[in-house]
Design a protein around this motif. Structure first.
Motif, mmCIF file in Angstrom:
data_model
loop_
_atom_site.group_PDB
_atom_site.id
_atom_site.type_symbol
_atom_site.label_atom_id
_atom_site.label_comp_id
_atom_site.label_asym_id
_atom_site.label_seq_id
_atom_site.Cartn_x
_atom_site.Cartn_y
_atom_site.Cartn_z
ATOM 1 N N TYR A 30 -10.428 -22.577 -13.408
ATOM 2 C CA TYR A 30 -11.775 -22.037 -13.625
ATOM 3 C C TYR A 30 -12.703 -22.554 -12.522
ATOM 4 N N PRO A 31 -12.654 -21.941 -11.333
ATOM 5 C CA PRO A 31 -13.394 -22.481 -10.180
ATOM 6 C C PRO A 31 -14.913 -22.548 -10.354
ATOM 7 N N ASP A 32 -15.478 -21.765 -11.247
ATOM 8 C CA ASP A 32 -16.932 -21.766 -11.438
ATOM 9 C C ASP A 32 -17.397 -22.772 -12.477
ATOM 10 N N ILE A 33 -16.496 -23.579 -12.992
ATOM 11 C CA ILE A 33 -16.845 -24.489 -14.086
ATOM 12 C C ILE A 33 -17.958 -25.467 -13.704
ATOM 13 N N ASP A 34 -18.024 -25.851 -12.443
ATOM 14 C CA ASP A 34 -19.071 -26.784 -12.007
ATOM 15 C C ASP A 34 -20.464 -26.165 -12.053
ATOM 16 N N HIS A 35 -20.539 -24.842 -12.179
ATOM 17 C CA HIS A 35 -21.827 -24.159 -12.139
ATOM 18 C C HIS A 35 -22.255 -23.600 -13.494
ATOM 19 N N ASP A 37 -23.754 -24.960 -15.920
ATOM 20 C CA ASP A 37 -25.066 -25.405 -16.392
ATOM 21 C C ASP A 37 -26.185 -25.065 -15.406
ATOM 22 N N ALA A 38 -25.887 -24.218 -14.433
ATOM 23 C CA ALA A 38 -26.903 -23.818 -13.459
ATOM 24 C C ALA A 38 -27.985 -22.977 -14.147
ATOM 25 N N GLU A 39 -29.181 -23.078 -13.661
ATOM 26 C CA GLU A 39 -30.314 -22.312 -14.193
ATOM 27 C C GLU A 39 -30.116 -20.830 -13.892
ATOM 28 N N LEU A 40 -30.398 -19.983 -14.875
ATOM 29 C CA LEU A 40 -30.321 -18.543 -14.649
ATOM 30 C C LEU A 40 -31.445 -18.112 -13.714
ATOM 31 N N PRO A 41 -31.135 -17.206 -12.795
ATOM 32 C CA PRO A 41 -32.213 -16.670 -11.948
ATOM 33 C C PRO A 41 -33.228 -15.915 -12.808
ATOM 34 N N GLU A 42 -34.453 -15.861 -12.358
ATOM 35 C CA GLU A 42 -35.521 -15.217 -13.118
ATOM 36 C C GLU A 42 -35.197 -13.749 -13.422
ATOM 37 N N TRP A 43 -34.579 -13.043 -12.477
ATOM 38 C CA TRP A 43 -34.274 -11.630 -12.716
ATOM 39 C C TRP A 43 -33.233 -11.473 -13.822
ATOM 40 N N HIS A 44 -32.334 -12.450 -13.984
ATOM 41 C CA HIS A 44 -31.392 -12.402 -15.100
ATOM 42 C C HIS A 44 -32.139 -12.537 -16.425
ATOM 43 N N LYS A 45 -33.068 -13.473 -16.462
ATOM 44 C CA LYS A 45 -33.855 -13.687 -17.685
ATOM 45 C C LYS A 45 -34.643 -12.439 -18.051
ATOM 46 N N GLN A 46 -35.231 -11.800 -17.046
ATOM 47 C CA GLN A 46 -36.008 -10.587 -17.297
ATOM 48 C C GLN A 46 -35.112 -9.459 -17.819
ATOM 49 N N LEU A 47 -33.928 -9.332 -17.256
ATOM 50 C CA LEU A 47 -32.989 -8.310 -17.692
ATOM 51 C C LEU A 47 -32.539 -8.558 -19.132
#
Length: 74
Positions: A30-35, A37-47
């Protein structure tokens, strides 16, 4: 996998510890496992907010996941 569970003073599991070799295997699978807990971009939140609002206004369009799976199996 040799996992150790660490408990807090109330006896609740507070952390998990595993050998680094096993962690490296998980990261390869799972190569993305380190990410995660990354913050969602604002456009993702708006969507997400826009889609939740649409669902709230059209609740009759919400169907059980089992119906979707049934459609996909056809």
């Amino acid at each position: 996998m040799s996992i150790q569970y660490l408990s807090n003073e109330k006896g609740q599991v507070a952390a998990v510890q595993l050998p680094i070799e096993e962690w490296e295997l998980i990261k390869m699978k799972y190569p993305d496992i380190d990410h995660l807990d990354a913050e969602l971009p604002e456009w993702h939140k708006q969507l997400i907010d826009a889609r939740l609002d649409a669902l709230e206004k059209n609740a009759e369009l919400i169907r059980p996941i089992s119906e979707l799976m049934g459609e996909l199996d056809k």
